[in-house]
Design a protein around this motif. Structure first.
Motif, PDB file in Angstrom:
ATOM      1  N   HIS A   7       0.832  -1.204   0.000  1.00  0.00           N
ATOM      2  CA  HIS A   7       0.000   0.000   0.000  1.00  0.00           C
ATOM      3  C   HIS A   7       0.866   1.252   0.000  1.00  0.00           C
ATOM      4  CE1 HIS A   7       0.639  -0.707   4.391  1.00  0.00           C
ATOM      5  NE2 HIS A   7       0.724   0.625   4.445  1.00  0.00           N
ATOM      6  N   GLU A  54      -3.845   3.468   1.985  1.00  0.00           N
ATOM      7  CA  GLU A  54      -4.097   3.502   3.425  1.00  0.00           C
ATOM      8  C   GLU A  54      -4.225   4.969   3.844  1.00  0.00           C
ATOM      9  OE1 GLU A  54      -1.880   1.081   6.825  1.00  0.00           O
ATOM     10  OE2 GLU A  54      -0.699   2.809   6.215  1.00  0.00           O
ATOM     11  N   HIS A  78       3.931   7.345   3.335  1.00  0.00           N
ATOM     12  CA  HIS A  78       4.892   6.241   3.246  1.00  0.00           C
ATOM     13  C   HIS A  78       4.513   5.260   2.141  1.00  0.00           C
ATOM     14  CE1 HIS A  78       1.845   4.484   6.030  1.00  0.00           C
ATOM     15  NE2 HIS A  78       2.137   3.350   5.438  1.00  0.00           N
ATOM     16  N   ALA A  80       4.639   1.044   1.466  1.00  0.00           N
ATOM     17  CA  ALA A  80       4.766  -0.216   2.199  1.00  0.00           C
ATOM     18  C   ALA A  80       4.984  -1.371   1.226  1.00  0.00           C
ATOM     19  CB  ALA A  80       3.516  -0.479   3.042  1.00  0.00           C
ATOM     20  N   GLU A 128       7.846   1.264   4.794  1.00  0.00           N
ATOM     21  CA  GLU A 128       7.302   0.281   5.710  1.00  0.00           C
ATOM     22  C   GLU A 128       7.444  -1.088   5.064  1.00  0.00           C
ATOM     23  OE1 GLU A 128       3.108   0.877   6.260  1.00  0.00           O
ATOM     24  OE2 GLU A 128       2.863  -0.775   7.670  1.00  0.00           O
TER      25      GLU A 128
HETATM   26 CO    CO Z   1       1.165   1.613   6.183  1.00  0.00          CO
END
Ligand code: CO
Length: 139
Positions: A7, A54, A78, A80, A128
């Motif tokens: 994500h 997200e 971020h 991921a 992440e």
């Molecule tokens: Co995340």
């Protein structure tokens, strides 16, 4: 080994106006919604094919996402990457000298295990790694 992008995280001040854009405007399906106390956020996962967006809204200003919003406003937060074995991945990253925010995995959304790398070690992109909970991997 990073198997795919799981994500991208988007920081928002409030969830509901963001849902009007992502769910109603972009017509994405809400897959999950959860308050993650450990990370100080309310999070909503929306499906984008096999991947997700997200949305992250802070529970208070003194949380990491709250500080991010105060510093630079809403926006991309971020990226991921999904892994099968986060413990092995963390060990390999440590051995490679990668600077981590999380030395040990912590609990993420939907019972996943997650860890963040330090953005100074990843060309300025907060990164992440996420190992989905068993049964949630084939979403
Ligand atoms: Co995340």
């Amino acid at each position: 080994v990073f198997s795919r992008i799981d994500h991208i995280g988007v920081a928002v001040a409030e969830i509901e106006p963001a849902l009007e854009l992502y769910r109603d405007g972009f017509e994405l399906t809400v897959a999950h919604r959860e308050v993650v106390e450990e990370q100080g956020v309310e999070a909503v996962l929306l499906d984008v094919g096999e991947n997700h967006v997200e949305l992250l809204a802070p529970l208070s200003p003194d949380t990491p996402v709250g500080k991010f919003l105060a510093r630079q406003g809403p926006g991309l937060h971020h990226v991921a990457y999904q892994v099968d074995d986060i413990d092995a991945t963390l060990q390999a990253l440590r051995q490679a000298g990668m600077r981590m925010i999380d030395e040990q995995p912590r609990t993420g959304i939907r019972g996943s295990r997650v860890a963040f790398m330090h953005p100074r070690a990843t060309a300025g992109v907060l990164t992440e790694i996420v190992q989905p909970a068993a049964g949630a991997g084939a979403h």
